[in-house]
Design a protein around this motif. Structure first.
Motif, PDB file in Angstrom:
ATOM      1  N   ASP A 261      16.327   6.532  30.402  1.00 42.18           N
ATOM      2  CA  ASP A 261      15.502   6.122  29.193  1.00 42.18           C
ATOM      3  C   ASP A 261      16.362   5.372  28.318  1.00 42.18           C
ATOM      4  O   ASP A 261      17.142   5.975  27.272  1.00 42.18           O
ATOM      5  CB  ASP A 261      14.576   7.119  28.727  1.00 42.18           C
ATOM      6  CG  ASP A 261      13.748   6.812  27.852  1.00 42.18           C
ATOM      7  OD1 ASP A 261      13.543   5.607  27.555  1.00 42.18           O
ATOM      8  OD2 ASP A 261      13.190   7.641  27.114  1.00 42.18           O
ATOM      9  N   HIS A 337      13.592  13.422  23.114  1.00 38.26           N
ATOM     10  CA  HIS A 337      13.065  14.533  24.136  1.00 38.26           C
ATOM     11  C   HIS A 337      13.760  14.664  25.260  1.00 38.26           C
ATOM     12  O   HIS A 337      15.062  14.019  25.550  1.00 38.26           O
ATOM     13  CB  HIS A 337      11.687  13.726  24.763  1.00 38.26           C
ATOM     14  CG  HIS A 337      11.938  12.409  25.170  1.00 38.26           C
ATOM     15  ND1 HIS A 337      12.580  12.091  26.476  1.00 38.26           N
ATOM     16  CD2 HIS A 337      11.831  10.915  24.672  1.00 38.26           C
ATOM     17  CE1 HIS A 337      12.684  10.780  26.412  1.00 38.26           C
ATOM     18  NE2 HIS A 337      12.297  10.097  25.490  1.00 38.26           N
ATOM     19  N   GLU A 377      18.098   3.682  21.724  1.00 39.63           N
ATOM     20  CA  GLU A 377      18.030   4.858  22.533  1.00 39.63           C
ATOM     21  C   GLU A 377      19.212   4.929  23.486  1.00 39.63           C
ATOM     22  O   GLU A 377      19.260   4.179  24.406  1.00 39.63           O
ATOM     23  CB  GLU A 377      16.796   4.801  23.218  1.00 39.63           C
ATOM     24  CG  GLU A 377      16.385   6.128  23.866  1.00 39.63           C
ATOM     25  CD  GLU A 377      14.982   6.087  24.687  1.00 39.63           C
ATOM     26  OE1 GLU A 377      14.373   5.007  24.814  1.00 39.63           O
ATOM     27  OE2 GLU A 377      14.613   7.044  24.954  1.00 39.63           O
TER      28      GLU A 377
HETATM   29 MN    MN Z   1      12.543   8.109  25.173  1.00 39.15          MN
END
Ligand code: MN
Ligand code: GLY
Ligand code: MN
Length: 408
Positions: A261, A337, A377
């Motif tokens: 991710d 997360h 990210e």
């Molecule tokens: Mn994410």
């Protein structure tokens, strides 16, 4: 992933189970003819089996721990349509489970365990969307009716703390997913130009994945130019990319069901405008600061609070707000997360970090009125010493992005 990994995970689960507790994990629904089968993540985590009509059963009674699984029986006249089913010996080889039954024996074999168990953990929630269509759910509801003394519990509750601490095989798969995602991102930065559609950038990443044997996305990719980047869940990916716009990529390939991710934001023309650079630098500064805080013992709540504080200050410097309390107008999600089999993996978003957790760090600033959205990210492993950024090698410095995008 090897059978020893699954054996170890089941051993750890038994340690967490109480006496007279039963686990029944059912596979996902068989896919339509034209969709590849996608296994239930918990069943995969516990067994490695990726077949429909597959069930794992575990039962703890006193010192006795019983484990067995069910697989589909081969039907000779269906072989010409669907091929051979997995043999019992193959299921044992993959999962390390010695006792394998056929799926059509499920009710007969389970009756004893359902009669003596007090609690049963199941992997389907009645609140799931489209729940009424799921055979697994219909089956669980039948069990509820037939065994009224049995208490049903969510398997996620008992497995969450195990799944959020990754073992070496899981970290290896995550690293592979991240590396191939990074290779695709770099190709996009090099080869994309204004005048292309967002989906053409998506195809560069998908081609990189497929050419290297990675056939699945971890989640639907976001390829968002200009103002689309200020829509957090944009996924249409069908806009023409204009000159001088930033492009936000939020993408992740999957390797053996483990999802990367990664978000990167870059200037498609090869040069940030001054304003874009200011916004980008603000997000990069916050992201690096938060990554440096990651270590065992810190809570995700603290990471979120610090992100909000830092972003508020940056937004004031950028002239976007005057009161720190208004930061939510330009930054509205959380910073981290857990990451794993699910992109938003099991594990609380407020948990205290421990060695073996893998989390994202993903602050952003979204300014629709300026057609700018920036998110950066990375995927971060919590270690004894603090952390390792698994996506470290994917460029995010301004100079590197400009060089890549301008073909230098
Ligand atoms: Mn994410
Ligand atoms: N791609 C979903 C997320 O970043 O959380
Ligand atoms: Mn993401």
């Amino acid at each position: 992933m090897k059978k020893e990994d699954f054996i170890e995970r089941r051993k750890k689960l038994f340690e967490k189970m109480n006496d007279n507790e039963l686990v029944i994990l059912l596979s996902r629904e068989e896919s339509e003819l034209y969709l590849r089968f996608n296994q239930d993540k918990n069943l995969f985590y516990m067994t490695g089996l990726e077949t429909p009509k597959t069930v794992l059963v575990m039962f703890k009674k006193g010192e006795i721990e019983t484990t067995f699984a069910f697989i589909e029986r081969n039907v000779p006249e269906r072989v010409v349509w669907y091929g051979e089913k997995m043999k019992k010996s193959e299921a044992t080889e993959i999962s390390g489970i010695e006792t394998i039954y056929f799926y059509d024996e499920l009710n007969a074999v389970l009756h004893y365990y359902l009669s003596v168990a007090e609690n049963v953990y199941v992997n389907y929630e009645t609140s799931e969307p489209f729940a009424s269509k799921s055979n697994a759910l219909v089956y669980i509801n039948e069990l509820r009716n037939n065994y009224p003394n049995l208490k049903f519990k969510q398997f996620n509750k008992i497995i969450s703390s195990l799944r959020s601490v990754k073992d070496d095989s899981e970290i290896e798969e995550l690293q592979k997913a991240i590396d191939i995602t990074g290779a695709g991102i770099e190709r996009i930065m090099k080869d994309s130009k204004p005048g292309m559609y967002e989906y053409q950038l998506e195809s560069m990443l998908y081609d990189t994945m497929l050419s290297n044997g990675y056939r699945e996305w971890g989640f639907t990719p976001i390829i968002a130019q200009g103002k689309n980047a200020a829509t957090l869940h944009y996924s249409a990916n069908n806009t023409l990319i204009e000159e001088n716009k930033l492009v936000l990529l939020d993408v992740g390939a999957s390797s053996s069901n483990y999802s990367a991710d990664i978000s990167r934001t870059f200037p498609v023309t090869g040069k940030f405008t001054e304003r874009q650079k200011d916004v980008y630098s603000a997000v990069l500064f916050v992201q690096k600061t938060i990554i440096n805080m990651v270590k065992p013992g810190i809570s995700m709540k603290e990471l979120n609070e610090e992100t909000a504080k830092l972003i508020s200050k940056e937004l004031i410097k950028l002239g976007l707000i005057t009161d720190e309390k208004d930061y939510k107008k330009y930054y509205m999600h959380s910073v981290s997360h857990h990451l794993g089999l699910d992109t938003h993996d099991l594990g609380s978003r407020t948990s205290v970090l421990e060695v073996g957790n893998v989390i994202t760090v993903e602050p952003g600033i979204y300014i629709p009125e300026e057609e700018i959205g920036v998110r950066i990210e990375d995927d971060v492993l919590v270690t004894e010493a603090g952390h390792t950024v698994l996506s470290e090698s994917i460029p995010k410095e301004i100079e590197d992005l400009e060089n890549l995008a301008s073909g230098k």
